[in-house]
Scaffold this motif. Structure first.
Motif, short mmCIF file in Angstrom:
data_model
loop_
_atom_site.label_atom_id
_atom_site.label_comp_id
_atom_site.label_asym_id
_atom_site.label_seq_id
_atom_site.Cartn_x
_atom_site.Cartn_y
_atom_site.Cartn_z
N SER A 10 0.84 -1.20 0.00
CA SER A 10 0.00 0.00 0.00
C SER A 10 0.88 1.25 0.00
CB SER A 10 -0.90 0.03 1.24
OG SER A 10 -1.53 1.30 1.33
N ALA A 11 0.43 2.25 -0.78
CA ALA A 11 1.13 3.54 -0.82
C ALA A 11 0.65 4.47 0.29
CB ALA A 11 0.91 4.20 -2.17
N ASP A 12 -0.25 3.97 1.12
CA ASP A 12 -0.80 4.77 2.23
C ASP A 12 -0.04 4.37 3.51
OD1 ASP A 12 -2.24 5.81 4.33
OD2 ASP A 12 -4.19 5.14 3.59
N HIS A 44 6.49 -0.63 -1.06
CA HIS A 44 6.26 0.80 -1.33
C HIS A 44 7.42 1.64 -0.78
CE1 HIS A 44 4.29 4.54 -2.10
NE2 HIS A 44 4.59 4.92 -0.86
N ARG A 45 7.81 1.38 0.45
CA ARG A 45 8.92 2.16 1.03
C ARG A 45 10.23 1.86 0.32
NH1 ARG A 45 6.30 1.47 6.38
NH2 ARG A 45 6.09 3.53 7.31
N ASP A 46 10.36 0.63 -0.15
CA ASP A 46 11.62 0.20 -0.76
C ASP A 46 11.28 -0.50 -2.10
OD1 ASP A 46 14.25 -0.41 -1.10
OD2 ASP A 46 14.27 -2.05 0.36
N SER A 103 1.47 -1.45 -8.71
CA SER A 103 2.57 -1.81 -9.61
C SER A 103 3.78 -2.32 -8.83
CB SER A 103 2.95 -0.62 -10.48
OG SER A 103 3.27 0.50 -9.68
N THR A 104 3.91 -1.88 -7.58
CA THR A 104 5.04 -2.34 -6.75
C THR A 104 4.95 -3.84 -6.48
OG1 THR A 104 3.74 -1.62 -4.85
CG2 THR A 104 5.49 -0.13 -5.60
N LEU A 105 3.72 -4.30 -6.26
CA LEU A 105 3.52 -5.73 -6.00
C LEU A 105 3.67 -6.54 -7.29
CD1 LEU A 105 2.77 -8.06 -4.14
CD2 LEU A 105 0.36 -7.38 -4.33
#
Ligand SMILES: Cc1cc2nc3c(=O)[nH]c(=O)nc-3n(C[C@H](O)[C@H](O)[C@H](O)COP(=O)(O)O)c2cc1C
Length: 216
Positions: A10-12, A44-46, A103-105
């Protein structure tokens, strides 16, 4: 030493429902005993780079001329695969973004789903087969049977296909629906249903952490 691989996408970083639920899973897992460890990967963070070379989709022996991924990308792929291989259980936060995966996943999936390495191709090797994976999917609307959204969830089905059908992992799915009921006026009348979905999801992740942890 039972090990959990805890993945978020999650980007949240403040009010994420999937992060709260995967966090509850990890907390319950740790509470099972001193030996219960957690390896964290926050996509998301990395974030991972998008797959830089199509050759990474194939074991080295299956690559054709010209498919020569750089060493750094191969090293990262090996690290990601080793992380799953070392896990007794995997939990993945998978929010719905535009009816699909963040998209990160998706980038992570593209690194770990490899013909001839993690998927049987010319051999029967299937190193992740049987490993339990809990997919925690949060979504703003509802996609329940009989609703207009029915059949339009393209978040969970691709994960079931890749992780379950192809990699042979044992997939459990927990969903929290209507998370936008407190934010979008048209969904406000469904706030009670949203709360029920959240409470049921919390109960499911706790129960799954205990059940899967006790088997590890
Ligand atoms: C980029 C983006 C796209 C989204 N697309 C959808 C969507 O297609 N359908 C939906 O029901 N909710 C959608 N939402 C809402 C999220 O699914 C919802 O806020 C969910 O709770 C996000 O997970 P999180 O709480 O773990 O961050 C979207 C949110 C974002 C940020």
């Amino acid at each position: 030493m039972p090990q959990l691989l805890h993945i978020d996408s999650s980007a949240d970083l403040t009010t994420s429902v999937s992060r709260a639920l995967t966090g509850l899973f990890a907390e319950t897992w740790r509470g099972l005993g001193d030996g219960y460890s957690v390896v964290r990967r926050d996509l998301h963070r990395d974030p991972l780079p998008h797959l830089p070379d199509a050759g990474l989709h194939y074991a080295e022996r299956l690559r054709v001329d010209g498919e020569t991924p750089d060493a750094e990308a191969e090293k990262l792929q090996a690290e990601l695969i080793a992380e799953v291989a070392a896990a007794d259980v995997v939990v993945i936060g998978a929010p719905m973004y535009n009816w699909s995966l963040p998209s990160t996943l998706k980038a992570w999936i593209d690194y770990i789903h490899v013909l001839g390495t993690t998927v049987p191709f010319d051999t029967s090797d299937r190193p992740f087969a049987g490993t339990p994976v809990v997919v925690v999917s949060s979504r703003g609307n509802t996609y329940a049977p009989g609703t207009p959204g029915e059949g339009t969830d393209h978040t969970v089905p691709p994960l079931q296909q890749v992780l379950g059908v192809s990699l042979g992992m044992s997939v459990e799915v927990v969903t929290a629906e209507l998370t936008l009921a407190d934010r979008l006026a048209p969904l406000a009348p469904l706030a009670g249903q949203a709360q029920g979905s959240r409470v049921a999801a919390e109960e499911s992740v706790r129960a799954l952490a205990v059940a899967l942890g006790s088997r590890s």
